[in-house]
Write a protein that holds these residues in place. Sequence first.
Motif, PDB file in Angstrom:
ATOM      1  N   LEU A 205       0.808  -1.170  -0.044  1.00 25.85           N
ATOM      2  CA  LEU A 205       0.132  -0.169  -0.131  1.00 25.85           C
ATOM      3  C   LEU A 205       0.843   1.101   0.089  1.00 25.85           C
ATOM      4  O   LEU A 205       0.405   2.259  -0.787  1.00 25.85           O
ATOM      5  CB  LEU A 205      -1.090   0.056   1.123  1.00 25.85           C
ATOM      6  CG  LEU A 205      -2.161  -0.768   1.003  1.00 25.85           C
ATOM      7  CD1 LEU A 205      -3.135  -0.509   2.330  1.00 25.85           C
ATOM      8  CD2 LEU A 205      -3.044  -0.376  -0.101  1.00 25.85           C
ATOM      9  N   GLY A 206       2.013   1.303   0.745  1.00 25.80           N
ATOM     10  CA  GLY A 206       2.568   2.571   0.993  1.00 25.80           C
ATOM     11  C   GLY A 206       3.198   2.846  -0.433  1.00 25.80           C
ATOM     12  O   GLY A 206       3.933   4.160  -0.534  1.00 25.80           O
ATOM     13  N   GLN A 207       3.314   2.002  -1.405  1.00 25.13           N
ATOM     14  CA  GLN A 207       3.855   2.571  -2.679  1.00 25.13           C
ATOM     15  C   GLN A 207       2.783   2.779  -3.833  1.00 25.13           C
ATOM     16  O   GLN A 207       3.133   3.104  -4.936  1.00 25.13           O
ATOM     17  CB  GLN A 207       4.534   1.165  -3.248  1.00 25.13           C
ATOM     18  CG  GLN A 207       5.983   0.909  -2.527  1.00 25.13           C
ATOM     19  CD  GLN A 207       6.572  -0.380  -2.932  1.00 25.13           C
ATOM     20  OE1 GLN A 207       6.005  -1.066  -4.020  1.00 25.13           O
ATOM     21  NE2 GLN A 207       7.766  -0.809  -2.313  1.00 25.13           N
ATOM     22  N   ARG A 208       1.638   2.952  -3.345  1.00 28.07           N
ATOM     23  CA  ARG A 208       0.462   2.971  -4.285  1.00 28.07           C
ATOM     24  C   ARG A 208      -0.697   4.106  -3.803  1.00 28.07           C
ATOM     25  O   ARG A 208      -0.959   4.322  -2.565  1.00 28.07           O
ATOM     26  CB  ARG A 208      -0.253   1.818  -4.336  1.00 28.07           C
ATOM     27  CG  ARG A 208       0.685   0.733  -5.247  1.00 28.07           C
ATOM     28  CD  ARG A 208      -0.247  -0.790  -5.075  1.00 28.07           C
ATOM     29  NE  ARG A 208       0.745  -1.358  -5.785  1.00 28.07           N
ATOM     30  CZ  ARG A 208       0.812  -1.839  -7.177  1.00 28.07           C
ATOM     31  NH1 ARG A 208      -0.001  -1.285  -7.736  1.00 28.07           N
ATOM     32  NH2 ARG A 208       1.567  -2.932  -7.795  1.00 28.07           N
TER      33      ARG A 208
ATOM     34  N   THR B  16      -3.893   5.477  -2.680  1.00 28.10           N
ATOM     35  CA  THR B  16      -5.210   4.702  -1.918  1.00 28.10           C
ATOM     36  C   THR B  16      -6.270   4.453  -2.827  1.00 28.10           C
ATOM     37  O   THR B  16      -6.975   3.525  -2.946  1.00 28.10           O
ATOM     38  CB  THR B  16      -5.220   5.413  -0.764  1.00 28.10           C
ATOM     39  OG1 THR B  16      -4.205   5.688   0.049  1.00 28.10           O
ATOM     40  CG2 THR B  16      -6.423   4.719   0.176  1.00 28.10           C
ATOM     41  N   ALA B  17      -6.863   5.507  -3.470  1.00 30.42           N
ATOM     42  CA  ALA B  17      -8.191   5.631  -4.035  1.00 30.42           C
ATOM     43  C   ALA B  17      -8.178   4.652  -5.073  1.00 30.42           C
ATOM     44  O   ALA B  17      -8.940   4.028  -5.522  1.00 30.42           O
ATOM     45  CB  ALA B  17      -8.365   6.902  -4.436  1.00 30.42           C
ATOM     46  N   LEU B  18      -6.793   4.847  -6.016  1.00 29.27           N
ATOM     47  CA  LEU B  18      -6.890   3.904  -7.079  1.00 29.27           C
ATOM     48  C   LEU B  18      -6.548   2.332  -6.804  1.00 29.27           C
ATOM     49  O   LEU B  18      -7.256   1.446  -7.463  1.00 29.27           O
ATOM     50  CB  LEU B  18      -5.189   4.201  -8.015  1.00 29.27           C
ATOM     51  CG  LEU B  18      -5.076   3.561  -9.191  1.00 29.27           C
ATOM     52  CD1 LEU B  18      -6.099   3.518 -10.208  1.00 29.27           C
ATOM     53  CD2 LEU B  18      -3.646   3.979  -9.700  1.00 29.27           C
TER      54      LEU B  18
ATOM     55  N   SER C 223      -0.137   2.905   5.900  1.00 36.80           N
ATOM     56  CA  SER C 223      -0.895   1.789   5.497  1.00 36.80           C
ATOM     57  C   SER C 223      -2.161   1.771   6.368  1.00 36.80           C
ATOM     58  O   SER C 223      -3.392   1.361   5.837  1.00 36.80           O
ATOM     59  CB  SER C 223      -0.272   0.396   5.520  1.00 36.80           C
ATOM     60  OG  SER C 223       0.740   0.319   4.538  1.00 36.80           O
ATOM     61  N   GLU C 224      -1.935   1.979   7.562  1.00 36.19           N
ATOM     62  CA  GLU C 224      -3.390   1.814   8.449  1.00 36.19           C
ATOM     63  C   GLU C 224      -4.306   2.932   7.875  1.00 36.19           C
ATOM     64  O   GLU C 224      -5.534   2.610   7.956  1.00 36.19           O
ATOM     65  CB  GLU C 224      -3.005   2.049  10.065  1.00 36.19           C
ATOM     66  CG  GLU C 224      -2.047   1.267  10.569  1.00 36.19           C
ATOM     67  CD  GLU C 224      -1.548   1.564  11.804  1.00 36.19           C
ATOM     68  OE1 GLU C 224      -1.964   2.487  12.479  1.00 36.19           O
ATOM     69  OE2 GLU C 224      -1.036   0.638  12.738  1.00 36.19           O
ATOM     70  N   GLU C 225      -3.719   4.026   7.658  1.00 37.83           N
ATOM     71  CA  GLU C 225      -4.529   5.141   7.096  1.00 37.83           C
ATOM     72  C   GLU C 225      -5.189   4.713   5.785  1.00 37.83           C
ATOM     73  O   GLU C 225      -6.544   4.953   5.597  1.00 37.83           O
ATOM     74  CB  GLU C 225      -3.973   6.566   7.144  1.00 37.83           C
ATOM     75  CG  GLU C 225      -3.388   7.194   8.304  1.00 37.83           C
ATOM     76  CD  GLU C 225      -2.603   8.266   8.288  1.00 37.83           C
ATOM     77  OE1 GLU C 225      -2.248   8.443   7.346  1.00 37.83           O
ATOM     78  OE2 GLU C 225      -2.039   8.733   9.400  1.00 37.83           O
TER      79      GLU C 225
ATOM     80  N   GLU D 184      -8.316   2.431   6.262  1.00 35.44           N
ATOM     81  CA  GLU D 184      -9.239   3.092   6.651  1.00 35.44           C
ATOM     82  C   GLU D 184     -10.363   3.806   5.352  1.00 35.44           C
ATOM     83  O   GLU D 184     -11.342   3.727   5.471  1.00 35.44           O
ATOM     84  CB  GLU D 184      -9.128   4.354   7.779  1.00 35.44           C
ATOM     85  CG  GLU D 184      -8.737   3.638   9.175  1.00 35.44           C
ATOM     86  CD  GLU D 184      -8.500   4.580  10.183  1.00 35.44           C
ATOM     87  OE1 GLU D 184      -8.885   5.550  10.114  1.00 35.44           O
ATOM     88  OE2 GLU D 184      -7.459   4.257  10.877  1.00 35.44           O
ATOM     89  N   VAL D 185      -9.281   4.447   4.742  1.00 35.27           N
ATOM     90  CA  VAL D 185     -10.033   5.327   3.566  1.00 35.27           C
ATOM     91  C   VAL D 185     -10.541   4.239   2.589  1.00 35.27           C
ATOM     92  O   VAL D 185     -11.717   4.413   2.101  1.00 35.27           O
ATOM     93  CB  VAL D 185      -8.636   6.124   2.725  1.00 35.27           C
ATOM     94  CG1 VAL D 185      -9.052   6.623   1.670  1.00 35.27           C
ATOM     95  CG2 VAL D 185      -8.330   7.147   3.738  1.00 35.27           C
TER      96      VAL D 185
END
Length: 150
Positions: free
Chosen positions: A87-90, A92-94, A137-139, A142-143
């Motif tokens: 996740l940290g490399q991408r 979030t919405a996508l 990643s935690e955030e 949630e999103v």
Amino acid sequence: MQLGTIFPQTEIGSDPIAVRDFVQAAEDLGYAHLIVFDHVLGADTSHYTDWQGPYTKDDMFHEPMVLFGYLAAMTQNLELVTAVIILGQRNTALVAKQAAEVDVLSQGRMRLGVGTGWNPVEYEALNENFHDRGKRSEEQIEVMRALWTQ
């Protein structure tokens, strides 16, 4: 008991027929799920001369969401599983949109596994912070949950 198989990312190459044949054979053999690993970039060993990781920039990794879009059309029962999307490399919405789209196209056969990743070289190459990846990643989770439910 359900058994799954791992997609041979670095071994299978880029032939779409080989990809199709492997995945359809897995489904025909009764495997319940197919796991695909995620790596956006590999290390350039000419720059990272002491690199000890299991793969480099020369190892091919199919992009999981694109691959799953392809596989959703040629399978009927095989669950499509990421292990893991880093996740940290991408964006979030996508990620949320891509996962939802694969789930729709596969008629509910998408299982999204997410993680933080272990490779600081990938983060550096993508201009992302390796050191706050857990909190981000935690955030992001949630999103994504909010995007899928609200």
